[in-house]
Design an enzyme around this catalytic site. Structure first.
Site, PDB file in Angstrom:
ATOM      1  N   CYS B  99       0.851  -1.193   0.000  1.00 43.52           N
ATOM      2  CA  CYS B  99       0.000   0.000   0.000  1.00 43.52           C
ATOM      3  C   CYS B  99       0.891   1.248   0.000  1.00 43.52           C
ATOM      4  O   CYS B  99       1.915   1.281  -0.693  1.00 43.52           O
ATOM      5  CB  CYS B  99      -0.921  -0.087   1.215  1.00 43.52           C
ATOM      6  SG  CYS B  99      -2.371   0.985   1.213  1.00 43.52           S
ATOM      7  N   THR B 100       0.537   2.270   0.762  1.00 46.26           N
ATOM      8  CA  THR B 100       1.319   3.514   0.758  1.00 46.26           C
ATOM      9  C   THR B 100       2.655   3.373   1.482  1.00 46.26           C
ATOM     10  O   THR B 100       3.397   4.361   1.577  1.00 46.26           O
ATOM     11  CB  THR B 100       0.504   4.661   1.382  1.00 46.26           C
ATOM     12  OG1 THR B 100       0.020   4.229   2.656  1.00 46.26           O
ATOM     13  CG2 THR B 100      -0.668   5.050   0.498  1.00 46.26           C
TER      14      THR B 100
END
Lengths: 222, 222
Positions: B99-100
């Protein structure tokens, strides 16, 4: 619900999905309950901490029991945890589990006459508690909804969001957790899995974890 | 790796898969590193605890950075965490993210000239750090391997197990975590997702989380 030795993903998969519901302004509030709110060991190197004690949340709308190995067999013999589940089940709309969490529901007497599932290695154990084992990703038997092993909790939780808030919101949650699974080798090939060959391994786990609880051990191993 | 405010499933999905490798007698040992080993808040009601400090594991063979929202933007401005990653990257065979988490790798200067991915809402941000954003479930660019949002960490981790120990063991791990996904409404329909329409939401998150770090904020929002 959390207890010592639970499989971390059994709890965190569904928790990430269910907690997303809290953002939709529908009045849902997701919490993690346990006997205490100090860190508990899991079956991974990460510890997990509950946000609330059992006593603080006596009437959950939905309760979810994660599975595990040794910790889960011991949870089946934990009167505080089993009492919490029995009382919660009187008022909860949904009583749910992931993986061998269904064995804890079974030990609490909540699966009698129910269709249910669990981790593939231990599906046969459900019958010892009056349940009908079903080989499905999740089994919706009305109030009681059980999921297969570990990662099945994510599929279960999306189904629960749909039951609680409708398909549109379930799809939005799926988009936000980007649940667009692509197992590198595709789905499991169940025809290649010899389930009975794993029974001695499971019996070893049970024998070791329940040395102090011979009655439950013998019921599971009978 | 863990830091305050991480998305719990970004860490626990891959951790459950990677920790299973420890059981195969191949010499792997999975740990969770962080600045300290007290409980840290996540973006869910569950707290998470690392097993080791950064100082205790200076040369990991593989490091994985989870993503999140506010906590992740703040991690991008955390010199202790970024230093740990830069030093680890000198000797690690694999530097990975979910993800981020890839934005944290980017902030550490590790994505320059690399193909990488992240949560679908923030893929365009990778270009601000010299990376080429790619819309794939995971992107294997040699030493650096990044995954898409949240649940993509499970697919990534099975790929990592295959890189570390071969396809046969990866399939066994997949069987044990019963990763046979069945999203109730099937895969995501990307043709129905208007990604640019989510940019103001992301800009709001960044502006709020990085109020004390105007230089990084302005770089992300430029």
């Amino acid at each position: 619900m959390l207890y010592p030795g639970a499989t971390a993903l059994d709890l965190i998969g569904p928790l990430q999905v269910l907690a997303a519901l809290d953002q939709f302004g529908l009045g849902f509030r997701t919490v993690v309950v346990a006997e205490h709110t100090s860190p508990m060991a899991t079956d991974t190197p990460a510890g997990l901490t509950a946000s609330h004690t059992f006593a603080e949340v006596p009437e959950p709308h939905l309760v979810l029991v994660p599975g595990g190995v040794a910790g889960t067999y011991r949870a089946m013999a934990d009167p505080v945890l089993l009492d919490y589940l029995r009382v919660a089940a009187r008022t909860a709309r949904f009583v749910t589990s992931v993986c061998t969490g269904s064995l804890v529901l079974a030990a609490a007497g909540l699966l009698e006459g129910r269709r249910a599932t669990t981790h593939w290695t231990q599906r046969d154990l459900l019958a010892k508690f009056g349940a009908t084992p079903v080989a499905e990703r999740w089994v919706d038997d009305g109030q009681i909804i059980t999921a297969a092993g570990v990662s099945a909790g994510i599929d279960l939780a999306l189904h629960l969001v749909e039951r609680l808030a409708g398909a549109k919101i379930a799809r939005q949650v799926q988009l936000f957790v980007e649940y667009d699974p692509q197992p590198p080798h595709g789905p499991l090939d169940w025809s290649a899995v010899d389930i009975p060959s794993y029974r001695p391994m499971v019996a070893g786990w049970i024998g070791e974890a329940l040395a102090d609880h011979p009655e439950l051990r013998d019921r599971l191993l009978a």
